[in-house]
Design an enzyme around this catalytic site. Structure first.
Site, PDB file in Angstrom:
ATOM      1  N   ARG A  33      56.933  49.750  39.681  1.00 42.15           N
ATOM      2  CA  ARG A  33      57.657  49.838  40.957  1.00 42.15           C
ATOM      3  C   ARG A  33      57.404  48.607  41.828  1.00 42.15           C
ATOM      4  NH1 ARG A  33      56.859  54.690  38.755  1.00 42.15           N
ATOM      5  NH2 ARG A  33      58.082  56.509  39.344  1.00 42.15           N
ATOM      6  N   ARG A 129      64.453  58.286  22.497  1.00 41.63           N
ATOM      7  CA  ARG A 129      64.221  59.175  23.642  1.00 41.63           C
ATOM      8  C   ARG A 129      65.513  59.444  24.426  1.00 41.63           C
ATOM      9  NH1 ARG A 129      58.966  57.159  26.774  1.00 41.63           N
ATOM     10  NH2 ARG A 129      59.266  59.185  27.793  1.00 41.63           N
ATOM     11  N   GLN A 176      60.758  59.910  36.725  1.00 39.14           N
ATOM     12  CA  GLN A 176      61.625  58.816  36.282  1.00 39.14           C
ATOM     13  C   GLN A 176      63.067  59.084  36.688  1.00 39.14           C
ATOM     14  OE1 GLN A 176      60.882  58.391  32.083  1.00 39.14           O
ATOM     15  NE2 GLN A 176      58.802  57.637  32.393  1.00 39.14           N
ATOM     16  N   ASP A 327      50.705  63.164  31.716  1.00 38.73           N
ATOM     17  CA  ASP A 327      50.297  62.155  30.727  1.00 38.73           C
ATOM     18  C   ASP A 327      48.899  62.402  30.168  1.00 38.73           C
ATOM     19  OD1 ASP A 327      52.712  60.853  30.938  1.00 38.73           O
ATOM     20  OD2 ASP A 327      52.017  59.474  32.490  1.00 38.73           O
ATOM     21  N   ARG A 358      54.392  64.807  21.888  1.00 35.14           N
ATOM     22  CA  ARG A 358      52.925  64.769  22.033  1.00 35.14           C
ATOM     23  C   ARG A 358      52.252  66.062  21.596  1.00 35.14           C
ATOM     24  NH1 ARG A 358      52.426  60.856  27.424  1.00 35.14           N
ATOM     25  NH2 ARG A 358      52.413  58.937  26.168  1.00 35.14           N
TER      26      ARG A 358
END
Ligand code: S3P
Length: 450
Positions: A33, A129, A176, A327, A358
């Protein structure tokens, strides 16, 4: 397979106590950012502590391709000479965002309301993705998209020449997506409103306010309603990037599971929308202390001390905490292996569309190392064996995912036998100094498979 050149097999051997200071790199979210908002400001933004990982460097290259001047002064000091909101030039090359979902989605949002055409691509992980979660709301501004089947990269976006302001309820908990819509709203007239039902990381909102945009967040029955006034003039800033709590998770977890360890992680960002993992560790019985709580550059920061915690116990991780620790689930599952009893993680469907699936990636590797895992579409349970009882001994696939590779390296530090990964190359996307830093604490990592 590596999207980063030749695979780098890595092994982590059981090691003695980890001791010292872990100066982890700058925050990945804030680093992306800083470069993007710096490129949209009029004048020169100065950044210290920037994460110099591949993901962020790719975003820096992209900002240059759009016409901003991005200068590396060395030692984590960077400056960005911005072109102003709506000032992006059309790049003459394809924008390659490497492994970074954050990079590509934020940049798509940023260019979506300028009359330019841009083609995006990435590595094998990124090109698999889902991007429709971003291009669907961008279409409401008037942005057109042509991509591969399933809304996947490579993909070309034609920015809206006369963008409309948008009101959008984000259907998945994703910073996001929220950020892409807000960044697109910068160059649309009037008010862009984004509503999120669950709070996700709010760095974009904080930083936009810091750069001088008019932006407000109101908690309502509908969720968090974020309102941005379009077409502001963003003013360049001096940014000190805090250290990344998601990277800090690795030395912290290593200290918790390796007997005799005592590690200090100075200066980590503890924004409440990011800190859920540390509360979860405390709920599991981790010996963690936050020292010197303070505020720096609009973000809460502390020094975190982690000590060996022999009596970790499995818990039910509250699903409402998922977004604030999304995460950290891979490395949490490693800590859960060393805890007594089951750790149950629910409401975590988003884990299936990260750099890898994941849940699947960790379940495979944990099972190969002797730990039982149950899983469903949006939940998984790790059956903890308790301290000293994790067998280890397997080579795990990292699936082009930095956090999977680092998690198995942490697992090997306290297992009965070494743990290996087929490719540690992706670690450079977010934590390029991982091997050296862990070695300086006493870890035994080698570049080869055991
Ligand atoms: C990020 C948001 C999260 C996170 C990613 C960084 C960001 O992704 O997993 O590592 O900087 O906005 P989602 O927004 O897709 O959940």
């Amino acid at each position: 397979m590596s999207g980063h050149g030749t695979p780098i097999p890595m092994t982590s051997r059981p090691c003695g106590p980890l001791k010292g200071e872990a100066n982890v790199p700058g925050d990945k979210s804030i680093s992306h950012r800083s470069l993007i908002l710096g490129a949209l400001a009029v004048g020169e933004t100065h950044i210290t502590g920037l994460l110099e990982g591949e993901d962020v460097l790719d975003t820096g290259k992209a900002m240059q391709a759009f016409g901003a001047e991005v200068i590396n002064h060395g030692g984590g000091e960077w400056s960005v000479h911005g072109v102003g909101v709506g000032g992006f030039a059309e790049p003459d090359q394809v924008i390659n965002c490497g492994n970074s979902g954050t990079g590509v989605r934020l940049i798509m949002g940023t260019m979506a309301t300028s009359a330019i055409s841009v083609t995006f691509t990435g590595d094998a992980s990124l090109n698999s993705r889902p991007m429709a979660r971003v291009t669907d709301p961008l279409a409401l501004f008037g942005t057109q998209t042509v991509g591969r089947s399933g809304g996947r990269l490579p993909m070309t976006l034609v920015g809206a020449a006369e963008p409309l302001p948008v009101r959008y309820v984000v259907p998945v908990p994703s910073a996001q997506v929220k950020s892409a819509v807000l960044l697109a709203g910068l160059n649309a007239p009037g008010e862009t409103v984004v509503i999120e039902k669950e709070a996700t990381r709010d760095h974009t909102e904080r930083m936009l306010a810091g750069f001088g945009a008019e932006i407000s967040t109101v908690e309502t029955d509908e969720g968090r309603v974020i309102t941005l006034q379009g077409q502001p003039e963003l003013k360049p800033q001096t940014i000190v990037v805090p250290r990344d709590p998601s990277s800090a998770a690795f030395p912290v977890c290593a200290a918790l599971i390796v007997p005799g360890s005592n590690v200090l992680v100075p200066n980590i960002g503890l924004n409440p929308t990011r800190a859920g993992f540390y509360y979860t560790l405390q709920d599991m019985g981790a010996d963690l202390t936050f020292e010197n709580m303070r505020e720096e550059g609009g973000e809460p920061v502390a020094d975190l001390r982690a000590k060996f915690s022999p009596d970790l116990k499995g818990i039910n991780v509250p699903p409402e905490r998922a977004a604030s620790m999304i995460d950290e689930y891979p490395v949490l599952s490693v800590v859960a292996s060393y805890a007594a009893g089951d750790t149950v993680m629910t409401g975590v469907k988003e884990l299936r569309v990260k750099e890898s699936d994941r849940i699947d990636a960790m379940a495979r590797g944990l099972r190969a190392n002797g730990v039982e895992v149950d899983e469903g579409d949006d939940w998984w349970t790790v059956k903890g064996l308790g301290h000293g009882n994790v067998p280890g001994g397997a080579v795990c696939e990292s699936f082009l995912d930095h956090r999977i590779a680092m998690s198995f390296m942490i697992m090997g530090m306290a297992a009965q036998k070494p743990v290996s990964v087929d490719d540690g190359g992706p670690i450079a996307t977010s934590f390029p100094i991982f091997e050296g830093l862990m070695a300086s604490l006493g870890a035994q990592l080698v570049r080869s498979n055991a």
